[in-house]
Write an enzyme that holds these catalytic residues in place. Structure first.
Site, mmCIF file in Angstrom:
data_model
loop_
_atom_site.group_PDB
_atom_site.id
_atom_site.type_symbol
_atom_site.label_atom_id
_atom_site.label_comp_id
_atom_site.label_asym_id
_atom_site.label_seq_id
_atom_site.Cartn_x
_atom_site.Cartn_y
_atom_site.Cartn_z
ATOM 1 N N CYS A 57 0.811 -1.222 0.000
ATOM 2 C CA CYS A 57 0.000 0.000 0.000
ATOM 3 C C CYS A 57 0.841 1.268 0.000
ATOM 4 O O CYS A 57 0.336 2.353 -0.279
ATOM 5 C CB CYS A 57 -0.952 0.007 1.191
ATOM 6 N N HIS A 90 -2.944 7.292 2.239
ATOM 7 C CA HIS A 90 -3.406 5.991 1.762
ATOM 8 C C HIS A 90 -4.737 5.671 2.421
ATOM 9 O O HIS A 90 -4.925 5.851 3.626
ATOM 10 C CB HIS A 90 -2.372 4.917 2.096
ATOM 11 N N ASN A 139 -10.137 0.108 0.054
ATOM 12 C CA ASN A 139 -8.675 0.164 0.056
ATOM 13 C C ASN A 139 -8.179 -0.433 -1.258
ATOM 14 O O ASN A 139 -8.252 -1.642 -1.471
ATOM 15 C CB ASN A 139 -8.139 -0.631 1.244
#
Length: 403
Positions: free
Chosen positions: A99, A239, A269
């Site tokens: 990520c 993020h 996500n």
């Protein structure tokens, strides 16, 4: 974003959790997932094509792709993406920081430019983690698929859009907190053992606190390096891991919660793609304005984390790029983004029928063109038998008649 949107309600039977339970713990109500046969590479090509079409740079000298879900374990995805974008021969490499991959990818691109290796770089974050999660694992509710991209060029360090100093870090002792154990040399080196777990697994509670801790510390260090104070920050672009992480990050930095941009409720996500997708959504919505001081920060598996800063530049809207990039490029971007046509099928001589589009396509395309780039083309002027080159020429003729 892939066109298929999955709501929490669709996951109830599989996960045994209520839609509200999922939302309260993650801030997510929807996520987009790829259809059968669509890969991270397909998403990357679509995002890269749009970024190039909307850029003033034109051809780039290098391509950096951040992903945890490449089309194959070997080779890397970046050379294939570059080739499909018509850039065979340029430098192309993958970045695997889960990520945090997009922030790491930006730092790699900055280094290539600073070293004189490339004067411009296409950076793409792409992931299709819906293909890696275990269907019955409650943490699977967190992940969606998507891709986003930016084009970086050489310039002056004090001009808008220039990336500030990067703060990067890692902790390999935490590798088991976010991991896919199967498929690597670790598994293959064990003869006669039980096959390793092929799915993405994470320790949600521990990851939560590590993400808050490391994104906060990296952000503070990046602000110090840029000689900014927290109150100087107009927007945080973190993020999109979890809505509660984002809220706590802003609180610990002493920055108002309203300055922390988020689209996690609608997209989930998307791993390495989350920051570039959020940048695009915020720019289109007017939440990022020229002159805004922006903080980027991310945390992912590895463990790995990073942060940097920039002053948001003036970016032309898509309809302002018509003369510069040509109608064909705009049409290709619409086909791959909004109609999810595989980029490898697109060619000037191709027809909508050959691309698998039905007769409703001309109606839908007419509506899309009227919205942005603002071309009034009635659906009876279009035909699914037209080639893409013919449609692009019609678009150009309409544009010329309007100016």
């Amino acid at each position: 974003m892939p066109p298929r949107q999955v709501a929490n309600e669709e996951l109830v039977e599989r996960l045994g959790r209520s839609p509200e339970w999922m939302f309260q713990r993650s801030g997510i109500r929807f996520r987009h997932v790829v259809e059968s046969g669509v890969t991270s590479g397909d998403l990357a090509v679509a995002a890269g094509r749009e970024a190039l079409a909307r850029s003033a740079v034109g051809d780039v000298a290098a391509v950096v792709v951040a992903t945890t879900s490449p089309d194959r374990p070997c080779p890397g995805i970046a050379p294939s993406v570059a080739s499909r974008l018509g850039m065979a021969g340029v430098a192309a490499l993958d970045v695997q920081a889960v990520c945090a991959g997009f922030v790491y990818g930006l730092s790699v691109a900055q280094g290539l430019i600073a070293a004189g290796t490339a004067d411009s770089v296409l950076v793409i974050g792409t992931d299709a983690l819906s293909l890696l999660v275990a269907p019955d694992d409650p943490t699977s509710m967190l992940f969606g698929d998507g891709a986003g991209a930016v084009v970086l060029r050489s310039g002056h360090c004090d001009e808008p859009g220039a990336l500030g100093p990067f703060v990067l870090g890692s902790d390999g002792a935490g590798r088991d907190l976010i991991t896919v154990r199967g498929g690597g040399s670790e598994e293959r080196s064990r003869v006669g053992g039980t096959p390793a777990d092929p799915y993405l697994r994470l320790d949600g509670q521990e990851v939560f606190w590590r993400a808050v801790e490391h994104m906060t510390s990296a952000s503070r260090a990046a602000l110090d390096a840029a000689e900014w104070k927290p109150q100087d920050v107009d927007r945080i672009v973190p993020h999109q891991a979890n809505a509660r992480i984002i809220s706590m990050l802003a609180e610990r930095l002493g920055i108002s919660a309203g300055s922390a941009l988020s689209n996690i409720e609608q997209v989930g996500n998307t791993s390495a793609a989350s920051i570039p997708i959020l940048l695009d959504h915020a720019n289109r919505a007017g939440d990022l304005k020229p002159g805004h001081r922006v903080l980027l920060t991310a945390f992912g598996g590895g463990l790995a984390w990073g942060a940097t800063t920039l002053v948001w530049p003036h970016l032309a809207r898509p309809h302002q790029l018509i003369r510069r990039n040509g109608m064909y490029d705009i049409l290709v971007s619409i086909l791959t983004d909004k109609f999810q046509v595989r980029p490898g099928l697109v060619a000037p001589e191709a027809t909508p029928v050959a691309l698998g589009l039905d007769s409703l396509f001309v109606v839908e395309l007419s509506l899309v063109l009227e919205g942005d780039p603002g071309l009034r083309i009635s659906f009876d002027e279009l035909s699914e038998a037209n080639t893409l080159a013919e449609i692009a020429q019609l678009m150009q003729d309409k544009h010329n008649a309007s100016v």
